[in-house]
Scaffold this motif. Structure first.
Motif, short mmCIF file in Angstrom:
data_model
loop_
_atom_site.label_atom_id
_atom_site.label_comp_id
_atom_site.label_asym_id
_atom_site.label_seq_id
_atom_site.Cartn_x
_atom_site.Cartn_y
_atom_site.Cartn_z
N LEU A 1 0.83 -1.21 0.00
CA LEU A 1 0.00 0.00 0.00
C LEU A 1 0.86 1.26 0.00
CD1 LEU A 1 -2.70 -1.13 2.57
CD2 LEU A 1 -3.07 -0.69 0.13
N ALA A 2 2.01 1.17 0.67
CA ALA A 2 2.91 2.32 0.73
C ALA A 2 3.76 2.44 -0.53
CB ALA A 2 3.81 2.23 1.96
N GLY A 3 3.55 1.53 -1.46
CA GLY A 3 4.25 1.63 -2.74
C GLY A 3 5.62 0.99 -2.78
N HIS A 4 5.97 0.24 -1.76
CA HIS A 4 7.30 -0.37 -1.75
C HIS A 4 7.34 -1.58 -2.67
CE1 HIS A 4 8.63 2.31 1.32
NE2 HIS A 4 7.60 1.97 2.11
N THR A 5 8.51 -1.84 -3.16
CA THR A 5 8.69 -2.99 -4.03
C THR A 5 10.11 -3.51 -3.88
OG1 THR A 5 8.49 -3.84 -6.29
CG2 THR A 5 9.40 -1.62 -6.05
N ASP A 6 10.31 -4.77 -4.31
CA ASP A 6 11.63 -5.37 -4.29
C ASP A 6 12.19 -5.43 -2.87
OD1 ASP A 6 13.61 -6.62 -5.68
OD2 ASP A 6 14.69 -4.79 -6.22
N VAL A 7 11.33 -5.71 -1.93
CA VAL A 7 11.76 -5.81 -0.52
C VAL A 7 11.37 -7.15 0.07
CG1 VAL A 7 11.61 -3.31 -0.11
CG2 VAL A 7 9.60 -4.76 0.32
N MET A 8 12.06 -7.48 1.15
CA MET A 8 11.68 -8.65 1.94
C MET A 8 11.22 -8.15 3.30
SD MET A 8 13.86 -11.87 3.47
CE MET A 8 14.37 -10.93 4.93
N ILE A 9 10.22 -8.81 3.84
CA ILE A 9 9.75 -8.49 5.19
C ILE A 9 10.62 -9.24 6.20
CG2 ILE A 9 7.76 -8.56 6.74
CD1 ILE A 9 7.47 -6.83 4.15
N GLY A 10 11.02 -8.55 7.25
CA GLY A 10 11.78 -9.21 8.31
C GLY A 10 11.20 -8.88 9.66
N ILE A 11 11.70 -9.55 10.68
CA ILE A 11 11.30 -9.21 12.05
C ILE A 11 12.57 -8.90 12.83
CG2 ILE A 11 11.33 -11.61 12.94
CD1 ILE A 11 8.49 -9.54 14.07
N ASP A 12 12.51 -7.80 13.58
CA ASP A 12 13.66 -7.39 14.39
C ASP A 12 13.14 -7.22 15.81
OD1 ASP A 12 15.93 -6.33 15.47
OD2 ASP A 12 15.68 -4.34 14.59
#
Lengths: 337, 337, 337, 337
Positions: free
Chosen positions: B292-303
C-alpha cells in the motif's frame, strides 16, 4: 542500581518463587552449571522465600540438574510467602544466608517476588539478581519471560481442540485465558487461534460497550458468513465476573448463546517448549556472568536476541503493554470479518 | 531497492516456493485477509513458480483461508522450478501476470526463491515482495523465518524421546538435524535438548579435529560421570558423509560406539506452533502495508518485536551467523561436563 | 433385530449426530471408501438429523474424504435435533431419503442418536446402522466408542500439566472430567494420571460420605507423606454442584483447601489418536460389510480385536459399567497411599 | 507351567530388560505399589540381567515410584546381556537372589528376555513372572504389549508431519517403521496415516513382486488422481536393504522417484500414552496377584479388557500374526485408490 563488588562469589543460592512457569527448571540448571563452571558452589532453597526463612535447602550439582531441562514445575518447589513481607521474616532470611556464607541470591520468579527481593536489600548485603519466570509476561524490561512461550502454545493447543467442536456445531465459544493483569496471553493466543474477537486490557473500555461491541460483530458476521463457528478469547480479571458472567450477559442482553470455557491451571505447567528452554539457559548463564562482573540488584532481560540487565526495581515499576502493532493488525482483521 | 509507486494495487498474487515450512498457510491467510480488508483482490498461484509459468491459480477469499492458520504444508502447494531460471520462463510468467492484471507478486519462500524473484524484476514491472518462510532460518535481514520455531520444537520433541532410550541404555546417540548450510537448527535444538555436544558450521574446523574433539570429550566424561547417556546434535551437510559416516569413524578411530539418527523430513511439516502463526500473521499483514505504501523489491523481516523491510537482494547476500552469545554459553557448558 | 434383505444397496447416506468425537471423520472416510469400493454411492447429510429433515447434503467421494482421517470434529457438522423427535420430523426425513433413493442410513453418534434411529425404523424402510462415536464410551455392546481413546489422552495430557503445578506448590487439585452419566473417562484418566483419588459413579454413594472419605484420606496422607501434591479426578454430573461445590464443601466441612479445575470442552475435539483412527476405519468398513450382508437395525461394536454387530436397541438399554478389575486395582492402590 | 507354592513372597525383585518401551516405568510403579500394599518388599535390579549378575540394585518404595507413571525409558535402566546366556552367569544371578532372600523375580521385557527367564528356572527356585514390555507387540498370548500404543502414536504423529510435505510437493514418501520381525507397527501406523500402501510381513512375498506391485499401483493412481502425495509405510527387516534400497530400486526399475525416511529410535522413547500407562498398571497389579496366588513361570497378558496369565514359554513359541481383518480392510481400501 547495579554496581561492582570486588571479588567473585564463592557460594550462591537459588530459589523459585511465585507461580510456577515452564522453564524454571531449565533456569535452575543453567545457573547451576554455569556457576559450577566458574568454580562457584550452588545451593537451592525450597518453597520460595519460605525456605529462606526456615532454612530448607539442598545442594545443587551436576547430577541433580542433569535431566531437568525439559521438565515443567520446579524441583525447588514454589510458594507465596507472607512471612517474607515482614522485617522479622527478612531478617531471619538474611541471617540464614549469612550463616551459610551465601554471597549472592538468585530469584527466579515474577513481579511480586522481585518487589520482595528489592526490599530485601536492606537486610542482605550480598548480591541479588532476578530472573523473570512467569507465564504472564508482565515484567517490564524484558521482551519475554520464561514460561510465556509454553503457556501460549498450551492455550493454543487447547483452543484448537475447542475450535473443532465449535466448527462441528457452528457455535460461539468464549475462552478465558490467564495473564493476571496483562493481555499478553490473550492477544498472542487469540491471534494464533484466529479468534474472531479478542478482549484484552488494551482494547477494553467498559462492560457495557464490550457487550454491545461483541453483539454487533456477531450479528454482522452471521449475516455475511451465515452460521459458523465464532471464537472469543478473553483475558482473565477483565470483564467483571469473568467468562461465565460475560456469557450470561450476552444471553440476557443480546440473546446470543455462547459457551464459556475457563482454561485454568493447564496453562501453568507442562514441559517447556524449546524457546523457553533456550531463553532460560541464556538468562541463567547470563545471570552468573553478571554476578562475576560484580553486578547486584538487577534483573536479567532479553532484548531481541541479546540478554541484558536492568535495575531490579524498574522491572516492576511500569505496566508493560502488549505489542501495539500486533493488536492493530488483529483489530483490522477482526473488522474484515 | 524499495521505492514508492503512485497507486494502490487492485489485485495481487501469492505463491509459496521452495521447501515447505509450517506457517506458510498462516502467511497466506494473513496476506489475503489484510489485502481484502483494503479492498485488494487476491489470487494464489500453485506449485511455486511453476504455477506462474503454467498459469495455474485459484482465487483466495475469506472462506478459502478461514481454517488454515494452524495447518502445516501449504494449500498453494510448493515446488522447485528449473524453468523459472530461464529468460523464457520468466517472460512467460510475466506475461501471465500481466494478462491477469496482477499489480503485485508476494512470494513466501527461502533464499532460492528470493534470488529468482530479484531477477524477475527485469521481466515484471509490478511490485514484488518476499516473506521469508523456511525452517532453516538462513535468511539475512530477519531474526526469524516462518517455520523455524516449529522445526526446532519438532526436533526437540523427537530428541527428547531418543534421550529416553539413551538414558535407559546409557548410550551415545548422534542426531543429525536439518538446516541446509546453516547451524540455527543444530544450535537451538542442541541447547534445548541439553546436548552434550553440538556440531555446527560456526564451530567446525575439519573432520579429523572434530573426531578427536568428540573422542576426548567422551573419554573425559566417562571418567567423571561414569556410564551415562550422551547426546551429540549435528548440522547436516557438515561432516562428510553425515551422521552415519561420523558414527562409523568414531568406531574406527576411537572405538566409540554411537547410534546415528537422521531426523529427516519430520522437521519440515506439522502444525505450526503459536510463534510461527503469529510471526506469519504479522509479516503477512505488514507485507500488505508495504504494498500500500508503494514499496517494491523488498523482503519483510522481524527485528525483535517489530516488522521491517529490507532490500530483497540483501537478504541472500550474506551468510547469517547463529547467535554468538548462545554458542559461547553452550561451549562453556560443554566444557564443564 | 437384524435381518437379511435381498439386494445390495445402491446408494447410502451418512450423518454424524450428537456431541462430536475425534475419529468421526475417520469413520466417514472409511465408510465412504469401503462403500465406493463395492460400487455404492454415498452422500452425507449435514448437521445431524437436521440435515435429514431439511435436505442439506453433499456427495461424498474419494477427494472429499482423502485428507480427513486425522482431523477432529466432523466435516458433516453435528447438532442436536428436537424436530427429529416428532413423527412429522421423522416422516419428512423419510420422505427426503426416499426422494433421493437412499437404500441405507448410517448414523455415527451416541445413545441419543441411536434412540432416534431405532424409532425412525417405523418411518423408513431402508437399512439402518449405527456406528458408536462419543468420547463418553457409554454405549453398551462395544468395548470402546470412537473418540474415547483421544479424550482420555487429551485429559491426561492436561492433567499432567496441572500435576506440575500441584507438585511445585504441594497442593491439592480437584479435576472434573466429562463423561455425562458414566465413569469411563474419570476412571481411565485418573489411573493414567496416578490420581490419589477417583470419584466415579461406581464408587460414589452420597455427598456426605464422599466428603468424609476424601477428608480422612487427605489427613492420613499428610501424616504419612508430609506435604505433597494430591490429585482428585471426578466424573461430572456426580457430586451436586460439581467440582466447584465439592471444593467449597471440602473447605467448609474439613478445612481442606483444594483448587477445582473443570477441563471442559477441550476433551471433545482434537486430532484423533491412532487408536481412534484405526477403530473408526475398522468400524466403518465393517458397517458396509453388514449392509452388503443385508443387516439392518444394528450397531457396530468392537470386542477385543474383532468387530461385531449388536441389535441397535440393545446398545442403549443397559448402563455399561466400567472395568471392575481396574476399579478394584485403583482402590487398592489408593488404600496404600 | 504355572503352579501353586505354599506361602506368600516376602521380598520380590524387578528388572527391565531388552529394548526400552514407554510404560515400563508405569509397570515398575504398579508392581511396586501393589506389592507394598500386600506387605511385600521390593527391590529393583539395574541394567537388566547384568544387574542381577553384578548385584546392582536399589530399594523400590513409594517415594521412588511416585512420579514415574508418565515417564518414558526405565528408571531401572535396561541392557542386553550376553553373560546371562551362560550357565555361569545364570548361577551367579541365582546366588545373588538367594543371598538377598528374593522370593520372586518379575521381568519386564520382550521375547529375548522371556527366553532367558524360562531357562533361568533351572537355576532359581523362586517364582518367576514376565510382563510384556516392547514396542513391537510381537509377544504371543497377549493382545497388546506395554509400549506398543505409544510407539504407534509416535510414528503416526511423525508421519502426519511428513504427509504435510508430501502433500505440499505432491510427492511419494516411503517411511520405514520399527517392529523387528513383525508387522504390528507397520500395519497399525499405516492404517492410521491413511497410507496408500503398507508393506508388512503378512503381505510380502518377494522383492521383485513387491517392486512390481508398488510400481503398477503408483502408475494407476497417477492416472486416476493426477499428481498427488503418496505414502508407503514399510516394516523394517523386510525388503533387503530397507527403505533406502527400495527407494533406489523403484528409481532404477520403474523410474519412480520416492523419498525414503527411516523413523528410527524416536519410536522407542517418549512419555507413555494413557493406554500404556493403564495397561502397565493393570498388568503390574495383576502380576502381584499371581505371585500371591502362588503362580510361577507365567507371563501376564491382556485379552480384551481382562488380564490373564499364560505359560511363559508359550509366549515366545509362536509367531503372532497381525489382525487379519484389519489387513484385509486395508487391502480393500488400497485397491480402491
Amino acid at each position: 542500581m547495579s554496581g561492582n563488588s570486588q571479588k567473585q562469589p564463592n557460594r550462591i543460592a537459588l530459589l523459585t518463587s511465585g507461580g510456577d512457569a515452564p522453564g524454571m527448571n531449565a533456569a535452575i540448571r543453567a545457573t547451576t552449571l554455569y556457576a559450577l563452571h566458574h568454580g562457584i558452589e550452588v545451593i537451592g532453597f525450597k518453597h520460595g522465600y519460605n525456605g529462606l526463612i526456615h532454612n530448607e535447602w539442598m545442594a545443587l550439582d551436576e547430577p541433580v540438574v542433569r535431566e531437568i531441562i525439559g521438565s515443567g514445575g520446579t524441583i525447588l518447589k514454589s510458594a507465596r510467602c507472607e512471612e517474607f513481607k515482614s522485617p522479622a521474616g527478612m531478617q531471619q532470611a538474611a541471617d540464614n544466608l549469612k550463616a551459610l556464607d551465601i554471597d549472592a541470591l538468585v530469584v527466579i520468579g515474577g513481579d511480586g517476588s522481585f518487589i520482595g527481593l528489592t526490599k530485601f536489600k536492606q537486610f542482605y548485603p550480598g548480591q541479588t539478581i532476578g530472573i523473570p519466570g512467569t507465564i504472564d509476561n508482565d515484567i517490564d524490561g524484558t521482551d519475554h519471560t520464561i514460561g510465556f512461550a509454553t503457556a501460549v502454545d498450551t492455550a493454543v493447543n487447547a483452543i484448537d481442540k475447542i475450535r473443532d467442536t465449535a466448527d462441528a456445531f457452528e457455535r460461539i465459544f468464549l475462552v478465558e485465558v490467564m495473564g493476571r493483569k496483562s493481555g499478553f496471553l490473550a492477544l498472542n493466543v487469540g491471534i494464533a487461534c484466529a479468534a474472531e474477537h479478542i478482549i484484552t486490557f488494551e482494547n477494553f473500555s467498559n462492560p457495557g460497550i464490550e457487550l454491545q461491541h461483541i453483539a454487533s460483530k456477531i450479528h454482522r458476521i452471521k449475516k455475511s458468513r451465515g452460521q459458523c463457528s465464532y471464537l472469543i478469547v478473553s483475558a482473565e480479571n477483565l470483564y467483571p465476573g469473568g467468562a461465565n458472567q460475560l456469557a450470561s450477559d450476552l444471553a440476557d442482553y443480546a440473546s446470543i448463546e455462547c459457551i464459556p470455557c475457563v482454561l485454568g491451571y493447564i496453562q501453568r505447567g507442562g514441559d517447556p517448549v524449546a524457546k523457553d528452554r533456550i531463553l532460560a539457559t541464556h538468562m541463567g548463564a547470563f545471570a552468573v556472568k553478571q554476578l562475576l562482573a560484580g553486578h547486584t540488584d538487577v534483573m536479567i532481560g532479553i532484548d531481541g536476541q541479546h540478554c541484558l540487565q536492568v535495575p531490579l526495581a524498574s522491572s516492576t515499576k511500569h505496566y508493560k503493554e502488549v505489542n501495539a502493532s500486533l493488536l492493530a493488525i488483529q483489530e483490522d482483521l477482526q473488522d474484515l470479518l
